[in-house]
Design a protein around this motif. Structure first.
Motif, PDB file in Angstrom:
ATOM      1  N   GLY A   1      -5.727   4.142  10.176  1.00  0.00           N
ATOM      2  CA  GLY A   1      -5.947   4.942   9.237  1.00  0.00           C
ATOM      3  C   GLY A   1      -6.034   6.704   9.371  1.00  0.00           C
ATOM      4  N   ASN A   2      -6.165   7.230   8.324  1.00  0.00           N
ATOM      5  CA  ASN A   2      -6.382   8.690   8.663  1.00  0.00           C
ATOM      6  C   ASN A   2      -7.735   9.069   8.452  1.00  0.00           C
ATOM      7  N   HIS A   3      -8.609   9.151   9.453  1.00  0.00           N
ATOM      8  CA  HIS A   3      -9.869   9.678   9.323  1.00  0.00           C
ATOM      9  C   HIS A   3     -10.195  10.105  10.823  1.00  0.00           C
ATOM     10  N   PRO A   4     -11.254  11.211  10.831  1.00  0.00           N
ATOM     11  CA  PRO A   4     -11.532  11.818  12.123  1.00  0.00           C
ATOM     12  C   PRO A   4     -11.857  10.793  13.289  1.00  0.00           C
ATOM     13  N   TYR A   5     -12.513   9.887  12.732  1.00  0.00           N
ATOM     14  CA  TYR A   5     -12.916   8.720  13.958  1.00  0.00           C
ATOM     15  C   TYR A   5     -11.812   8.328  14.645  1.00  0.00           C
ATOM     16  N   LEU A   6     -10.695   8.121  13.991  1.00  0.00           N
ATOM     17  CA  LEU A   6      -9.539   7.151  14.336  1.00  0.00           C
ATOM     18  C   LEU A   6      -8.578   7.709  15.160  1.00  0.00           C
ATOM     19  N   LYS A   7      -8.237   7.830  16.412  1.00  0.00           N
ATOM     20  CA  LYS A   7      -7.390   8.230  17.254  1.00  0.00           C
ATOM     21  C   LYS A   7      -6.278   7.097  17.421  1.00  0.00           C
ATOM     22  N   ALA A   8      -5.130   7.783  17.695  1.00  0.00           N
ATOM     23  CA  ALA A   8      -3.903   6.857  17.894  1.00  0.00           C
ATOM     24  C   ALA A   8      -3.971   6.225  19.266  1.00  0.00           C
ATOM     25  N   GLY A   9      -3.795   4.803  19.488  1.00  0.00           N
ATOM     26  CA  GLY A   9      -3.399   4.272  20.536  1.00  0.00           C
ATOM     27  C   GLY A   9      -4.672   4.093  21.447  1.00  0.00           C
ATOM     28  N   VAL A  10      -5.794   3.955  20.943  1.00  0.00           N
ATOM     29  CA  VAL A  10      -7.133   3.774  21.552  1.00  0.00           C
ATOM     30  C   VAL A  10      -7.401   2.415  21.718  1.00  0.00           C
ATOM     31  N   ARG A  11      -7.968   2.027  22.909  1.00  0.00           N
ATOM     32  CA  ARG A  11      -8.195   0.539  23.341  1.00  0.00           C
ATOM     33  C   ARG A  11      -9.763   0.661  23.742  1.00  0.00           C
ATOM     34  N   ARG A  12     -10.597  -0.163  23.093  1.00  0.00           N
ATOM     35  CA  ARG A  12     -11.987  -0.341  23.413  1.00  0.00           C
ATOM     36  C   ARG A  12     -12.415  -1.356  24.009  1.00  0.00           C
ATOM     37  N   LYS A  13     -12.920  -1.382  25.112  1.00  0.00           N
ATOM     38  CA  LYS A  13     -13.537  -2.477  25.900  1.00  0.00           C
ATOM     39  C   LYS A  13     -14.820  -2.748  25.980  1.00  0.00           C
TER      40      LYS A  13
ATOM     41  N   LEU B   1       0.778  -1.066   0.004  1.00  0.00           N
ATOM     42  CA  LEU B   1      -0.184  -0.021   0.062  1.00  0.00           C
ATOM     43  C   LEU B   1       0.841   1.239   0.034  1.00  0.00           C
ATOM     44  N   ALA B   2       2.021   1.269   1.048  1.00  0.00           N
ATOM     45  CA  ALA B   2       3.024   2.583   0.847  1.00  0.00           C
ATOM     46  C   ALA B   2       3.648   2.505  -0.397  1.00  0.00           C
ATOM     47  N   LYS B   3       3.953   1.466  -1.024  1.00  0.00           N
ATOM     48  CA  LYS B   3       4.662   1.517  -2.171  1.00  0.00           C
ATOM     49  C   LYS B   3       3.910   2.157  -3.234  1.00  0.00           C
ATOM     50  N   ASP B   4       2.479   1.666  -3.573  1.00  0.00           N
ATOM     51  CA  ASP B   4       1.868   2.263  -4.406  1.00  0.00           C
ATOM     52  C   ASP B   4       1.019   3.815  -4.081  1.00  0.00           C
ATOM     53  N   GLY B   5       1.462   4.287  -3.162  1.00  0.00           N
ATOM     54  CA  GLY B   5       0.822   5.542  -2.751  1.00  0.00           C
ATOM     55  C   GLY B   5      -0.731   5.281  -2.312  1.00  0.00           C
ATOM     56  N   GLU B   6      -0.893   4.328  -1.596  1.00  0.00           N
ATOM     57  CA  GLU B   6      -2.255   4.196  -1.219  1.00  0.00           C
ATOM     58  C   GLU B   6      -2.583   4.239   0.016  1.00  0.00           C
ATOM     59  N   LEU B   7      -1.416   3.820   1.086  1.00  0.00           N
ATOM     60  CA  LEU B   7      -1.624   3.847   2.565  1.00  0.00           C
ATOM     61  C   LEU B   7      -2.106   5.002   3.044  1.00  0.00           C
ATOM     62  N   GLU B   8      -1.916   6.053   2.691  1.00  0.00           N
ATOM     63  CA  GLU B   8      -2.098   7.520   3.439  1.00  0.00           C
ATOM     64  C   GLU B   8      -3.635   7.510   3.377  1.00  0.00           C
ATOM     65  N   ASN B   9      -4.210   7.055   2.179  1.00  0.00           N
ATOM     66  CA  ASN B   9      -5.777   7.331   2.296  1.00  0.00           C
ATOM     67  C   ASN B   9      -6.614   6.151   2.396  1.00  0.00           C
ATOM     68  N   THR B  10      -5.890   5.187   3.168  1.00  0.00           N
ATOM     69  CA  THR B  10      -6.558   3.691   3.144  1.00  0.00           C
ATOM     70  C   THR B  10      -6.979   3.412   4.702  1.00  0.00           C
ATOM     71  N   ILE B  11      -8.129   3.109   4.985  1.00  0.00           N
ATOM     72  CA  ILE B  11      -8.452   2.827   6.392  1.00  0.00           C
ATOM     73  C   ILE B  11      -8.405   1.029   6.368  1.00  0.00           C
ATOM     74  N   VAL B  12      -7.565   0.681   7.118  1.00  0.00           N
ATOM     75  CA  VAL B  12      -7.188  -0.817   7.273  1.00  0.00           C
ATOM     76  C   VAL B  12      -7.906  -1.428   8.270  1.00  0.00           C
ATOM     77  N   PHE B  13      -8.868  -2.501   8.073  1.00  0.00           N
ATOM     78  CA  PHE B  13      -9.452  -3.285   9.362  1.00  0.00           C
ATOM     79  C   PHE B  13      -8.794  -4.601   9.319  1.00  0.00           C
ATOM     80  N   PHE B  14      -8.266  -4.833  10.327  1.00  0.00           N
ATOM     81  CA  PHE B  14      -7.752  -6.419  10.596  1.00  0.00           C
ATOM     82  C   PHE B  14      -8.724  -7.121  11.390  1.00  0.00           C
ATOM     83  N   PHE B  15      -9.087  -8.141  11.041  1.00  0.00           N
ATOM     84  CA  PHE B  15      -9.985  -9.246  11.950  1.00  0.00           C
ATOM     85  C   PHE B  15     -10.134 -10.508  11.229  1.00  0.00           C
ATOM     86  N   SER B  16     -10.701 -11.408  12.083  1.00  0.00           N
ATOM     87  CA  SER B  16     -10.973 -12.755  11.599  1.00  0.00           C
ATOM     88  C   SER B  16     -12.142 -13.122  11.453  1.00  0.00           C
TER      89      SER B  16
END
Length: 569
Positions: A365-377, A323-338
């Motif tokens: 990702g870069n979005h107003p919703y997302l703050k760094a280092g937040v843990r939701r319980k 994503l970074a190599k292709d210039g896509e990471l900056e504008n991509t929100i990534v969800f990781f789950f199973s």
């Protein structure tokens, strides 16, 4: 060009009176406005830096001149017209959709994998980690069917594992099809496409309903695909598991936003070749939970999952690097789950204990919703991922969705999350579970069918050894009763005190109030959603399952435990 911009800066400031003006709020505001006009909102850090300099009243003009020259050079490199605005780009959305993976991850507090899942841990540091995320089912097709439609699989009739299927390469006959309710006009990827998104899924679909894959995904469909094809293992991309073919780079318009899914094998990984030798765990490196006997096959299966998690972490990094190599990471929100929990050990996949439905969920990702280092319980369902994806893309969430936007201003924490297990392959069962903040409640609708009834895994070493130990009387009293005895109709566990869910509280007098509360939650939910699991499976669909499995060794004597098949004999 340089002299033009530099003269404009020189003319803007009267250096003889700068110290006086620097004390003026009006002058500060004028200066900030001048910066904003020239840098069009991209120079917030410089504005703050310059304001600090003004407040410190500049020790000498030489420093200030040097700083102005630096800013001027920057402004020349990105010239913009006064009043020109940068259009707001829709974010790309990537689901890293992992198979069969439990959250035995460093950032989830796992001591064995601490410092061995650096990529996922960094994602958690960059974004939001959900400690209590749950799949709707402990098996892939039911879980994936719910996520892609936004509706619980038990409500739309997609709850029986591998249903609405037929022979690979053939269109599912009308009598075997499961059609979605009329109110579901579009799936999640179809809604994204309608909103202008390019869509792809480079892995498997595994949906238990009739659909046209070409309307879901812009690319990746096999040349011979026809609407309604759905083999027993489900449809998959032409270049399955590829990170580069038929993914974001396949879109012609590189400015078009995209929504994609990349499948990782997760718990199904078979090799450790990506791991350094010193990072590969041995069979005695991870202690077994007490519900497993201490034998080699169980140890190998258990440690395999830990190694698979480490391999998965490496593959996540490969995706992020692309994503970074292709210039896509900056504008991509990534969800990781199973899609559900571990497949390598018994009691997890296909069962409704915590380990079967508890999954990792990390969003960055870069979005107003997302703050760094937040843990939701708070309690989260994977269907919330579907709703949040739409919300982040600016799409209205349909009223029928069972999920909610996890970051909405009016977001309400869930009181509970429901999980459901129904027929898995040829093994007929019905289990429902309620997860509240502290407890897990399980209702077994076929308690006479033991956990070790015939299943697709019967040829695996862990199952053979379990039967052998049972016959030899070498299981502990708890293990023997748990695996081979009649199941309790109701189970209730205090997950804070009993994380392995060994001590069933359902028959204890002190917990009858909690038992009744959880029982009522489930009964009300079954009634309100018209849980389709309470009705017999359509005979034609069940017969198709019977015809597929009847000649396989695992099916031997299955009809004695599952009498539903006797109608076809």
């Amino acid at each position: 060009m340089l002299s033009y911009h530099f003269k404009k800066w020189m003319n803007f400031f009267d250096f003889d009176c700068f110290r006086g003006y620097s004390r003026s709020i009006e002058r500060k505001n004028t200066f900030i406005g001048f910066l904003a006009m020239h840098f069009n909102g991209t120079s917030n850090l410089f504005v703050i830096y310059m304001l600090n300099i003004i407040n410190n009243e500049m020790k000498n003009n030489l420093i200030f001149l040097n700083l102005l020259l630096l800013i001027t050079l920057w402004s020349c490199s990105t010239p913009k017209k006064v009043g020109q605005e940068t259009p707001q780009k829709k974010p790309n959305i990537l689901w890293i959709f992992v198979e069969d993976l439990s959250p035995y991850i460093g950032s989830y507090g796992d001591s064995i994998n601490k410092d061995h899942t650096p990529t996922i841990d960094q994602m958690a540091s960059n974004g939001v980690l959900f400690e209590k995320a749950y799949a709707t089912a402990p098996v892939c097709s039911a879980s994936r069917s719910a996520m892609i439609t936004g509706k619980m699989q038990t409500t739309i009739g997609a709850h029986q594992h591998r249903s609405s299927r037929t022979t690979d390469g053939e269109v599912v006959p009308e009598e075997l099809r499961i059609n979605l309710p009329q109110y579901i006009q579009q799936s999640v990827p179809e809604m994204m496409r309608s909103a202008g998104y390019f869509t792809f899924n480079s892995g498997k679909d595994d949906y238990n309903f009739h659909y046209d894959r070409r309307s879901f995904y812009s690319v990746g469909n096999k040349a011979d695909y026809q609407t309604g094809m759905n083999g027993w293992q489900g449809n998959a991309a032409e270049h399955r598991l590829s990170f580069t073919e038929d993914t974001w780079n396949a879109r012609k318009d590189k400015d078009q936003p995209w929504f994609g899914q990349i499948e990782l094998k997760g718990g199904k990984e078979q090799k450790t070749k990506l791991l350094k030798k010193e990072d590969i765990l041995g069979i005695n490196d991870v202690p077994l939970p007490p519900y497993f006997p201490e034998v080699e096959s169980q140890k190998k299966a258990w440690v395999k999952h830990y190694n698979n998690i480490r391999t998965t972490d490496i593959k996540v990094q490969q995706i992020l690097d692309l994503l970074a190599k292709d210039g896509e990471l900056e504008n991509t929100i990534v969800f990781f789950f199973s899609d559900h929990g571990s497949n390598t050990s018994l009691r997890h996949k296909q069962f409704c204990y915590e380990e079967g439905v508890h999954v990792p969920l990390v969003i960055q990702g870069n979005h107003p919703y997302l703050k760094a280092g937040v843990r939701r319980k708070d309690l989260v369902s994977l269907m919330d991922v579907s709703a949040t994806t739409l919300a982040m893309s600016g799409i209205e969430i349909p009223s029928y969705f069972d999920g909610q936007n996890l970051f909405a201003k009016d977001h309400k924490e869930r009181e509970y999350v429901i999980g459901a297990r129904d027929r898995c392959d040829f093994t007929i069962d019905r289990i429902r579970t309620v997860r509240t903040d502290k407890y897990r409640y399980i209702k077994n609708f076929f308690p006479e069918r033991t956990l070790m009834q015939a299943s697709y895994r019967d040829r695996q070493k862990v199952v053979k050894d379990m039967h052998k130990l049972h016959e030899q009387g070498k299981l502990t009293e708890y293990q023997d009763q748990f695996w081979f005895g009649k199941r309790p109709q109701e189970e209730l566990y205090d997950l804070e005190k009993d994380p392995f869910q060994i001590n069933n509280l359902a028959l204890q007098a002190d917990y009858q109030k909690e038992l009744k509360r959880h029982r009522n939650i489930l009964n009300d939910w079954i009634k309100e959603t018209d849980d389709q699991g309470q009705y017999p499976e359509k005979p034609a669909i069940l017969k198709a399952t019977y015809d597929l499995w009847k000649v396989k060794p695992q099916f031997k004597d299955a009809d004695e435990v599952n009498p539903e098949y006797k109608q076809f004999m």
